[in-house]
Design a protein around this motif. Structure first.
Motif, PDB file in Angstrom:
ATOM      1  N   LYS A   1       0.834  -1.204   0.000  1.00 39.08           N
ATOM      2  CA  LYS A   1       0.000   0.000   0.000  1.00 39.08           C
ATOM      3  C   LYS A   1       0.874   1.260   0.000  1.00 39.08           C
ATOM      4  CE  LYS A   1      -3.804   2.357   0.124  1.00 39.08           C
ATOM      5  NZ  LYS A   1      -4.681   2.550   1.275  1.00 39.08           N
ATOM      6  N   ARG A   2       1.971   1.213   0.746  1.00 40.30           N
ATOM      7  CA  ARG A   2       2.880   2.358   0.765  1.00 40.30           C
ATOM      8  C   ARG A   2       3.516   2.569  -0.607  1.00 40.30           C
ATOM      9  NH1 ARG A   2       8.094   2.795   0.905  1.00 40.30           N
ATOM     10  NH2 ARG A   2       8.436   0.579   1.330  1.00 40.30           N
ATOM     11  N   LEU A   3       3.926   1.478  -1.255  1.00 36.26           N
ATOM     12  CA  LEU A   3       4.563   1.585  -2.565  1.00 36.26           C
ATOM     13  C   LEU A   3       3.600   2.109  -3.625  1.00 36.26           C
ATOM     14  CD1 LEU A   3       6.527  -1.790  -2.522  1.00 36.26           C
ATOM     15  CD2 LEU A   3       7.567   0.489  -2.621  1.00 36.26           C
ATOM     16  N   ILE A   4       2.371   1.650  -3.581  1.00 39.51           N
ATOM     17  CA  ILE A   4       1.381   2.050  -4.590  1.00 39.51           C
ATOM     18  C   ILE A   4       0.802   3.428  -4.273  1.00 39.51           C
ATOM     19  CG2 ILE A   4      -0.856   1.459  -5.624  1.00 39.51           C
ATOM     20  CD1 ILE A   4      -0.067  -1.514  -4.995  1.00 39.51           C
ATOM     21  N   GLY A   5       0.484   3.644  -2.984  1.00 40.35           N
ATOM     22  CA  GLY A   5      -0.041   4.934  -2.551  1.00 40.35           C
ATOM     23  C   GLY A   5      -1.266   5.339  -3.327  1.00 40.35           C
ATOM     24  N   ASN A   6      -1.287   6.613  -3.739  1.00 37.96           N
ATOM     25  CA  ASN A   6      -2.424   7.135  -4.502  1.00 37.96           C
ATOM     26  C   ASN A   6      -2.229   7.018  -6.005  1.00 37.96           C
ATOM     27  OD1 ASN A   6      -3.670   7.859  -2.112  1.00 37.96           O
ATOM     28  ND2 ASN A   6      -2.841   9.945  -2.124  1.00 37.96           N
ATOM     29  N   ARG A   7      -1.139   6.329  -6.401  1.00 36.32           N
ATOM     30  CA  ARG A   7      -0.878   6.179  -7.839  1.00 36.32           C
ATOM     31  C   ARG A   7      -1.829   5.194  -8.494  1.00 36.32           C
ATOM     32  NH1 ARG A   7       5.249   4.625  -8.664  1.00 36.32           N
ATOM     33  NH2 ARG A   7       4.815   3.227  -6.897  1.00 36.32           N
ATOM     34  N   GLY A   8      -2.395   4.291  -7.684  1.00 35.46           N
ATOM     35  CA  GLY A   8      -3.226   3.251  -8.268  1.00 35.46           C
ATOM     36  C   GLY A   8      -4.066   2.562  -7.226  1.00 35.46           C
ATOM     37  N   LEU A   9      -4.515   1.363  -7.537  1.00 34.22           N
ATOM     38  CA  LEU A   9      -5.424   0.614  -6.680  1.00 34.22           C
ATOM     39  C   LEU A   9      -4.695  -0.585  -6.081  1.00 34.22           C
ATOM     40  CD1 LEU A   9      -8.392   0.311  -5.716  1.00 34.22           C
ATOM     41  CD2 LEU A   9      -8.785  -1.135  -7.717  1.00 34.22           C
ATOM     42  N   THR A  10      -4.644  -0.628  -4.751  1.00 32.48           N
ATOM     43  CA  THR A  10      -4.083  -1.763  -4.037  1.00 32.48           C
ATOM     44  C   THR A  10      -5.205  -2.750  -3.735  1.00 32.48           C
ATOM     45  OG1 THR A  10      -2.416  -0.357  -2.982  1.00 32.48           O
ATOM     46  CG2 THR A  10      -2.830  -2.505  -1.980  1.00 32.48           C
ATOM     47  N   CYS A  11      -5.016  -4.003  -4.126  1.00 35.49           N
ATOM     48  CA  CYS A  11      -6.009  -5.040  -3.855  1.00 35.49           C
ATOM     49  C   CYS A  11      -5.469  -5.951  -2.757  1.00 35.49           C
ATOM     50  CB  CYS A  11      -6.301  -5.853  -5.120  1.00 35.49           C
ATOM     51  SG  CYS A  11      -6.818  -4.839  -6.529  1.00 35.49           S
ATOM     52  N   GLY A  12      -6.089  -5.883  -1.583  1.00 40.36           N
ATOM     53  CA  GLY A  12      -5.696  -6.737  -0.474  1.00 40.36           C
ATOM     54  C   GLY A  12      -6.401  -8.075  -0.579  1.00 40.36           C
ATOM     55  N   VAL A  13      -5.647  -9.163  -0.490  1.00 43.82           N
ATOM     56  CA  VAL A  13      -6.174 -10.487  -0.825  1.00 43.82           C
ATOM     57  C   VAL A  13      -6.071 -11.415   0.384  1.00 43.82           C
ATOM     58  CG1 VAL A  13      -5.920 -12.453  -2.379  1.00 43.82           C
ATOM     59  CG2 VAL A  13      -5.490 -10.139  -3.225  1.00 43.82           C
ATOM     60  N   ILE A  14      -7.193 -12.043   0.720  1.00 44.60           N
ATOM     61  CA  ILE A  14      -7.210 -13.006   1.816  1.00 44.60           C
ATOM     62  C   ILE A  14      -6.652 -14.347   1.337  1.00 44.60           C
ATOM     63  CG2 ILE A  14      -9.544 -13.909   1.375  1.00 44.60           C
ATOM     64  CD1 ILE A  14      -9.980 -13.821   4.454  1.00 44.60           C
ATOM     65  N   ASP A  15      -6.044 -15.089   2.229  1.00 43.08           N
ATOM     66  CA  ASP A  15      -5.505 -16.413   1.902  1.00 43.08           C
ATOM     67  C   ASP A  15      -6.645 -17.426   1.959  1.00 43.08           C
ATOM     68  OD1 ASP A  15      -4.179 -18.841   1.721  1.00 43.08           O
ATOM     69  OD2 ASP A  15      -2.439 -18.143   2.849  1.00 43.08           O
ATOM     70  N   ASP A  16      -7.275 -17.662   0.817  1.00 42.33           N
ATOM     71  CA  ASP A  16      -8.450 -18.537   0.819  1.00 42.33           C
ATOM     72  C   ASP A  16      -8.091 -20.020   0.846  1.00 42.33           C
ATOM     73  OD1 ASP A  16      -7.597 -18.635  -1.819  1.00 42.33           O
ATOM     74  OD2 ASP A  16      -9.298 -17.502  -2.594  1.00 42.33           O
ATOM     75  N   ILE A  17      -6.815 -20.357   0.747  1.00 43.52           N
ATOM     76  CA  ILE A  17      -6.403 -21.734   1.017  1.00 43.52           C
ATOM     77  C   ILE A  17      -6.562 -22.019   2.511  1.00 43.52           C
ATOM     78  CG2 ILE A  17      -4.528 -23.407   0.918  1.00 43.52           C
ATOM     79  CD1 ILE A  17      -5.523 -22.613  -1.818  1.00 43.52           C
ATOM     80  N   LYS A  18      -6.128 -21.084   3.333  1.00 45.01           N
ATOM     81  CA  LYS A  18      -6.265 -21.247   4.782  1.00 45.01           C
ATOM     82  C   LYS A  18      -7.731 -21.228   5.209  1.00 45.01           C
ATOM     83  CE  LYS A  18      -1.745 -19.332   6.022  1.00 45.01           C
ATOM     84  NZ  LYS A  18      -1.018 -18.246   6.731  1.00 45.01           N
ATOM     85  N   MET A  19      -8.574 -20.581   4.414  1.00 43.31           N
ATOM     86  CA  MET A  19     -10.003 -20.521   4.758  1.00 43.31           C
ATOM     87  C   MET A  19     -10.653 -21.899   4.769  1.00 43.31           C
ATOM     88  SD  MET A  19     -11.389 -17.074   2.819  1.00 43.31           S
ATOM     89  CE  MET A  19     -13.103 -17.569   3.023  1.00 43.31           C
ATOM     90  N   ILE A  20     -10.023 -22.875   4.130  1.00 41.01           N
ATOM     91  CA  ILE A  20     -10.567 -24.239   4.151  1.00 41.01           C
ATOM     92  C   ILE A  20     -10.697 -24.733   5.586  1.00 41.01           C
ATOM     93  CG2 ILE A  20     -10.091 -26.650   3.522  1.00 41.01           C
ATOM     94  CD1 ILE A  20      -8.661 -25.556   1.010  1.00 41.01           C
ATOM     95  N   HIS A  21      -9.735 -24.370   6.412  1.00 42.01           N
ATOM     96  CA  HIS A  21      -9.679 -24.889   7.779  1.00 42.01           C
ATOM     97  C   HIS A  21     -10.024 -23.859   8.848  1.00 42.01           C
ATOM     98  CE1 HIS A  21      -7.885 -28.464   6.057  1.00 42.01           C
ATOM     99  NE2 HIS A  21      -6.956 -27.715   5.472  1.00 42.01           N
TER     100      HIS A  21
END
Length: 342
Positions: free
Chosen positions: A269-289
């Motif tokens: 998020k710091r690297l991208i800042g307001n230059r673009g869109l940061t997509c935060g992604v959950i670890d859906d492999i771990k969501m299995i358990h």
């Protein structure tokens, strides 16, 4: 605001009531319709119906036209796809079995005339008709430097990529880039407005930064040269790529970055800042358990890191079939709750 307007607001930094919430479940439509995977993926109408039902069930923002990654291989001559009801379809027959096959590889003059394209077209026409004016319609494109992995297998492609012969490697990359350009144009023409550009070889996890700069970047620039890049999402699977975010901005001018759950989201998020869109992604492999409570806590953590200052989207990877439905529901509901903006 519509989900499409909310996505645009997040990308541009304009006011919106909440962050965009993406949920990627390309393989779940078969179960939604009570079909086998092979039957479900046989017609674009089935895929559109399944994805529209999932959209109504969970209420997230985006919808997918993706069939399976091997569809691109089918367009280039793959004769067999392996279907499984508990996982994603995969290539069962490599188009390129030896280096001599690279010279024989024929890129269709117009991929939209290929019989395997018809289901893609049918799916997108329905999605555009139903939600094209209100929702992001996602399509999937494999970068030229990654496409050979599904044409010849990762082991053979890595050997050719790293060791050569490099004239043969570059002949294959040129053909794959020609195909990529065609595919992007065809998907846009059918109404796809979010193109997930899958480029694992654009991550330092797979190859060195020097190789990315010298070999991968020039081919990615060629892939994306026609038609602009406002709708392109930089995606390296679940591989991390924080170390090349600035390079992607400078060389490809891509503003939307789908961050690996294994990466430092705060740094991204710091690297991208307001230059673009940061997509935060959950670890859906771990969501299995995980329990529902664990899922909810992780959604909260991700959004608290990302939403300050705007320019943020919450999403998942490619939801495994084995993830409990309660966790999917919890993930989406929590993202809407914690993603509210003042």
């Amino acid at each position: 605001m519509t989900p499409l307007e909310i996505l645009t607001a997040a990308a541009t930094g304009n006011p919106a009531p909440r962050i965009p919430v993406f949920c990627n479940m390309p393989d779940h439509g078969a179960r939604e319709l009570g079909m086998s995977a092979k039957q479900y993926f046989s017609k674009g109408e089935y895929i559109a119906d399944g994805q529209l039902r999932l959209l109504r069930r969970y209420g997230y923002d985006n919808i997918w036209s993706l069939h399976y990654v091997g569809k691109e291989a089918e367009l280039l001559g793959c004769s067999e796809i392996l279907f499984a009801d508990d996982g994603a379809p995969n290539v069962a027959d490599f188009v390129i079995k030896n280096l001599d096959d690279i010279a024989k590889l024929d890129i269709p003059t117009d991929i939209t005339l290929h019989p395997a394209w018809q289901s893609v077209a049918d799916c997108l026409k329905i999605l555009r008709s139903e939600v094209g004016g209100t929702h992001p319609i996602c399509a999937y494109v494999t970068a030229s430097t990654t496409l050979p992995a599904i044409l010849m297998g990762m082991d053979k492609w890595m050997e050719l990529f790293l060791l050569g012969p490099f004239d043969v490697r570059d002949e294959l990359l040129r053909k794959c880039s020609d195909f990529c350009q065609q595919e992007i144009a065809a998907l846009r023409a059918l109404g796809a407005n979010v193109l997930i550009y899958s480029t694992p070889f654009g991550s330092p996890y797979f190859v060195s930064r020097k190789q990315i700069e010298q070999t991968v970047m020039p081919w990615m620039r060629r892939d994306l040269l026609p038609g602009g890049n406002e709708d392109i999402v930089y995606y390296c699977g679940m591989a991390t790529f924080n170390d090349v975010i600035d390079l992607v901005f400078d060389e490809l001018h891509l503003k939307t970055h789908y961050i690996s759950p294994l990466a430092d989201l705060a740094e991204a998020k710091r690297l991208i800042g307001n230059r673009g869109l940061t997509c935060g992604v959950i670890d859906d492999i771990k969501m299995i358990h995980w329990s529902a409570e664990q899922t909810r806590a992780e959604v909260k953590r991700i959004i608290e890191i990302g939403k300050t200052g705007g320019h943020f989207l919450f999403g998942n990877g490619v939801m495994p079939i084995a993830v409990p439905e309660a966790n999917i529901r919890t993930m989406v509901d929590a993202a809407f709750e914690y993603g509210r903006l003042p």
